[in-house]
Design a protein around this motif. Structure first.
Motif, PDB file in Angstrom:
ATOM      1  N   PHE A 263       0.804  -1.216   0.000  1.00  0.00           N
ATOM      2  CA  PHE A 263       0.000   0.000   0.000  1.00  0.00           C
ATOM      3  C   PHE A 263       0.840   1.272   0.000  1.00  0.00           C
ATOM      4  O   PHE A 263       0.309   2.358  -0.128  1.00  0.00           O
ATOM      5  N   ILE A 264       2.156   1.131   0.168  1.00  0.00           N
ATOM      6  CA  ILE A 264       2.987   2.339   0.306  1.00  0.00           C
ATOM      7  C   ILE A 264       2.942   3.198  -0.956  1.00  0.00           C
ATOM      8  O   ILE A 264       2.605   4.385  -0.901  1.00  0.00           O
ATOM      9  N   MET A 265       3.262   2.603  -2.092  1.00  0.00           N
ATOM     10  CA  MET A 265       3.300   3.396  -3.322  1.00  0.00           C
ATOM     11  C   MET A 265       1.921   3.950  -3.716  1.00  0.00           C
ATOM     12  O   MET A 265       1.816   5.140  -4.021  1.00  0.00           O
ATOM     13  N   PRO A 266       0.855   3.117  -3.682  1.00  0.00           N
ATOM     14  CA  PRO A 266      -0.469   3.688  -3.991  1.00  0.00           C
ATOM     15  C   PRO A 266      -0.844   4.834  -3.060  1.00  0.00           C
ATOM     16  O   PRO A 266      -1.399   5.840  -3.490  1.00  0.00           O
ATOM     17  N   THR A 267      -0.490   4.685  -1.759  1.00  0.00           N
ATOM     18  CA  THR A 267      -0.787   5.742  -0.796  1.00  0.00           C
ATOM     19  C   THR A 267      -0.105   7.043  -1.190  1.00  0.00           C
ATOM     20  O   THR A 267      -0.708   8.112  -1.185  1.00  0.00           O
ATOM     21  N   VAL A 268       1.172   6.937  -1.540  1.00  0.00           N
ATOM     22  CA  VAL A 268       1.929   8.136  -1.901  1.00  0.00           C
ATOM     23  C   VAL A 268       1.315   8.802  -3.135  1.00  0.00           C
ATOM     24  O   VAL A 268       1.093  10.019  -3.159  1.00  0.00           O
ATOM     25  N   VAL A 269       0.989   7.996  -4.132  1.00  0.00           N
ATOM     26  CA  VAL A 269       0.452   8.568  -5.367  1.00  0.00           C
ATOM     27  C   VAL A 269      -0.906   9.221  -5.124  1.00  0.00           C
ATOM     28  O   VAL A 269      -1.133  10.376  -5.494  1.00  0.00           O
ATOM     29  N   LEU A 270      -1.791   8.498  -4.484  1.00  0.00           N
ATOM     30  CA  LEU A 270      -3.138   9.020  -4.239  1.00  0.00           C
ATOM     31  C   LEU A 270      -3.111  10.194  -3.266  1.00  0.00           C
ATOM     32  O   LEU A 270      -3.794  11.196  -3.449  1.00  0.00           O
ATOM     33  N   GLY A 271      -2.279  10.077  -2.222  1.00  0.00           N
ATOM     34  CA  GLY A 271      -2.187  11.138  -1.221  1.00  0.00           C
ATOM     35  C   GLY A 271      -1.546  12.394  -1.791  1.00  0.00           C
ATOM     36  O   GLY A 271      -2.005  13.506  -1.535  1.00  0.00           O
ATOM     37  N   TYR A 272      -0.524  12.196  -2.596  1.00  0.00           N
ATOM     38  CA  TYR A 272       0.177  13.340  -3.173  1.00  0.00           C
ATOM     39  C   TYR A 272      -0.752  14.158  -4.058  1.00  0.00           C
ATOM     40  O   TYR A 272      -0.647  15.373  -4.146  1.00  0.00           O
ATOM     41  N   TYR A 273      -1.699  13.449  -4.682  1.00  0.00           N
ATOM     42  CA  TYR A 273      -2.645  14.129  -5.553  1.00  0.00           C
ATOM     43  C   TYR A 273      -3.541  15.079  -4.747  1.00  0.00           C
ATOM     44  O   TYR A 273      -3.937  16.136  -5.231  1.00  0.00           O
ATOM     45  N   ALA A 274      -3.847  14.707  -3.514  1.00  0.00           N
ATOM     46  CA  ALA A 274      -4.751  15.522  -2.693  1.00  0.00           C
ATOM     47  C   ALA A 274      -4.011  16.584  -1.889  1.00  0.00           C
ATOM     48  O   ALA A 274      -4.617  17.517  -1.371  1.00  0.00           O
ATOM     49  N   THR A 275      -2.699  16.435  -1.765  1.00  0.00           N
ATOM     50  CA  THR A 275      -1.922  17.337  -0.901  1.00  0.00           C
ATOM     51  C   THR A 275      -1.975  18.816  -1.319  1.00  0.00           C
ATOM     52  O   THR A 275      -2.190  19.673  -0.467  1.00  0.00           O
ATOM     53  N   PRO A 276      -1.763  19.146  -2.599  1.00  0.00           N
ATOM     54  CA  PRO A 276      -1.645  20.573  -2.956  1.00  0.00           C
ATOM     55  C   PRO A 276      -2.825  21.430  -2.517  1.00  0.00           C
ATOM     56  O   PRO A 276      -2.620  22.493  -1.923  1.00  0.00           O
TER      57      PRO A 276
END
Lengths: 305, 335
Positions: free
Chosen positions: A172-185
């Motif tokens: 789940f690490i990589m999917p989390t980073v990708v999906l989370g990074y999308y919402a961060t900005p």
């Protein structure tokens, strides 16, 4: 606060009812369901037989009431494709989506809010610029591309993470980073704007005039007022994540609800699609309700409304 | 009488793109225990910046310098930000102009009252709460205990300013700085709040610096008055002297602007001071008031004017002799 909660609850139920009508009518908007099930080569008689078998010939309102009546009891019928109860099917996929969305949201909040605060404390400084750059990249990078790059980098070139599947937490690490990074900005920029506005407020000067410690002024007096708009946006983002990111779940072969939705639409698996639309929408309804309550807790002025 | 606040040659400079703005220019004054000093002047004369400079709450780019800045004998000029924060709200407290926005909307009155005391004194939340109730009653708020759980938006402007006053008193400060505390309030409430401030100041024997542009307020509550113009103190003295014998042409002009019931004829022109305040960016030569002064002569534009002392201790910043200034004061009073 009790009156406010009651009002929000009634509103949420009304929205839920509307959504149920909409998702039920989708079945008929998409064309003749009997013909779709029967397939392209079916004869008229076969279609007619299916129509009576599934009850499509009865009045629509009656079909709706039956459908809702069963849905409330957790029965969404059987999947045309898998042949198993839809409820069972969705429940088996939800843990994957919940884990992904929960961790991605946590990632976005843990990254976005502190970066927004720091950027607001030192506006136009190097830190602010770096945060802005991260935000712009996050909004500009297509997530499928970012996901593929991560897989290439950490899945194969430096193979420290499993590239696909959902068996362990490492998956789940990589999917989390990708999906989370999308919402961060958006969370970060909102926090920054909110903080900048709040920091110049009169009550911040009052707090400083009391001789409070800078951390008290920042976290107690400023942050609480600054995150009020962030909460609403975070709730919407979270709803989006819970709806299952089709792209992310596909790229990383995570069999969550987003992937299931994609499969079911392709197979014209109506009971599953109907149920998924209802479930996704109810996620939003619940999240909006929770964020309304959260906002009322943060901002006492809302409670009277 | 013991000195609480001593200020000598306080300057506030703000660097701007077009040059340095000399917002406060070498002002000196003092406040004794139990004394009310009113700082009077029009908008932009530097009176609010003066109070923020004393509190150490100036905007970050503003530069404060002073030859002497002591509170109860303690030098404030050499303190760092942490030491200054120890004094703010404890020995010296401030009341702001805008009661509507000066309280945090997210926290209860009780919470915001207690926190200053919890920060500065070794008390438990219960003791802070007791003190808050005591002070809310002191500032004339009924049902004080039940108010503690209320939020700012549930209170009127007058009540909020009372809360702000109680908040300033939480730690029993030696000095209160009040920056136009009644400007945002209804006229009827203004008088109540002023009486309240004056009474509390007497009762707790605090020093009070009251910043205002309202001479009516000054006449009612001040012991001494400092008149500010263009970042300088142009006249300073006891309230009797200032009102009876204003020496500086600016003070004379200010007093002429107030109608006196029964004396000012109905329909008569109210006084006004023609002209504009000079820009304080860059170096200023001569008397800042010269371009608006009815008594100005050529030297006024070239000579830097020092404060001079008239008999009785009144100080004024003008080239005119005491006799000439008194003559002008008499003419101004009868005009």
């Amino acid at each position: 606060m009790l009156v406010y909660t009651g009002k929000r609850l009634v509103l949420a139920l009304l929205v839920a009812f509307t959504i149920s009508v909409l998702s039920f009518s989708l079945l008929f908007l998409a064309g003749d369901p009997a013909a779709a099930i029967a397939g392209e080569t079916a004869t008229d008689q076969e279609i007619e037989r299916i129509r009576t078998m599934f009850g499509f010939d009865r009045p629509i309102w009656l079909q709706y009431l039956e459908w809702v009546g069963r849905a409330i009891q957790g029965d969404f019928g059987r999947s045309y494709y898998f042949g198993m109860p839809v409820t069972e099917l969705i429940l088996s996929r939800i843990p994957v989506t919940l884990t992904l969305a929960g961790s991605a949201m946590a990632f976005a909040l843990i990254l976005g809010i502190p970066m927004g605060v720091i950027a607001a404390l030192y506006p136009n400084s190097i830190i602010d610029r770096v945060a802005l750059t991260i935000a712009v990249c996050g909004q500009a990078l297509p997530s499928f591309w970012f996901a593929l790059m991560l897989i290439v980098l950490f899945g194969f070139m430096i193979p420290i993470l499993p590239p696909s599947g959902s068996e362990s937490w490492q998956h789940f690490i990589m999917p989390t980073v990708v999906l989370g990074y999308y919402a961060t900005p958006s969370l970060m920029r909102l926090t920054r704007t909110g903080m900048l506005e709040v920091l110049s407020a009169d009550y911040i000067r009052t707090a400083r005039a009391k001789g409070l410690f800078p951390r008290t002024v920042l976290f107690k007096h400023a942050l609480r007022n600054a995150v009020i708009p962030v909460v609403s946006v975070a709730a919407v983002e979270f709803g989006f994540m819970l709806g299952g990111s089709i792209v992310i779940e596909t790229v990383f072969a995570l069999h969550g609800t987003g992937y299931l939705a994609w499969e079911s639409i392709r197979r014209a698996d109506f009971p599953t699609v109907q149920a998924l639309i209802l479930v996704f929408s109810l996620f939003y309804v619940v999240l909006t309700f929770v964020s309304d309550l959260l906002n009322a807790w943060l901002d006492p002025r809302i409670r009277v409304a | 009488m013991s000195r609480i606040l001593e200020v000598e040659n306080l300057r506030v400079d703000i660097p701007l793109e077009s040059g340095t703005l000399h917002a406060v220019r070498d002002i000196s004054f003092h406040v004794d225990k139990g004394e009310t000093l009113c700082i009077v002047g029009e908008s932009g004369c530097g009176k609010s910046l003066t109070s923020l400079a004393l509190m150490g709450l100036l905007p970050t780019k503003a530069i404060r310098t002073a030859n002497r800045l002591t509170l109860g004998g303690r030098d404030l000029g050499t303190l760092n930000e942490t030491q200054m924060a120890d004094i703010r709200g404890s020995r010296m407290a401030m009341i702001f102009q805008e009661p509507m926005t000066s309280l945090n909307p997210a926290y209860t009155i009780g919470n915001q009252l207690a926190e200053a005391m919890l920060r500065h004194r070794k008390v438990n939340p219960n003791e802070a709460r007791e003190r808050a109730i005591y002070l809310l009653e002191k500032v004339g708020i009924t049902a004080a205990a039940s108010r503690l759980g209320q939020y700012p938006h549930q209170l009127s402007g007058g009540l909020r300013q009372r809360v702000m006053i109680a908040m300033a008193l939480m730690c029993g400060p030696d000095l209160i700085l009040a920056d136009e505390p009644t400007t945002a309030l209804d006229v009827t409430i203004q008088a109540q709040i002023l009486h309240l401030l004056a009474n509390l100041q007497k009762e707790f024997e605090m020093g009070l610096v009251l910043i205002t542009h309202d001479l009516g307020i000054v006449a009612r509550v001040a012991h001494r008055v400092a008149v500010m113009y263009a970042g300088q103190i142009v006249e300073e003295g006891t309230v009797e002297d200032i009102f009876r014998r204003p020496m500086h042409p600016y003070t004379q002009g200010l007093l002429r602007c107030i109608p006196i019931p029964g004396k000012t004829a109905r329909g008569a022109h109210l006084g006004s001071i023609p002209g504009m305040v000079p820009s304080l960016i860059g170096d200023l030569k001569g008397c800042a008031f010269a371009n608006r002064c009815p008594h100005a002569f050529s030297d006024c534009n070239t000579t830097d004017v020092a404060l001079r002392e008239a008999s009785g201790g009144q100080r004024y910043r003008c080239l005119l002799s005491q006799e000439a200034a008194e003559q002008n004061a008499r003419e101004a009073a009868t005009a």
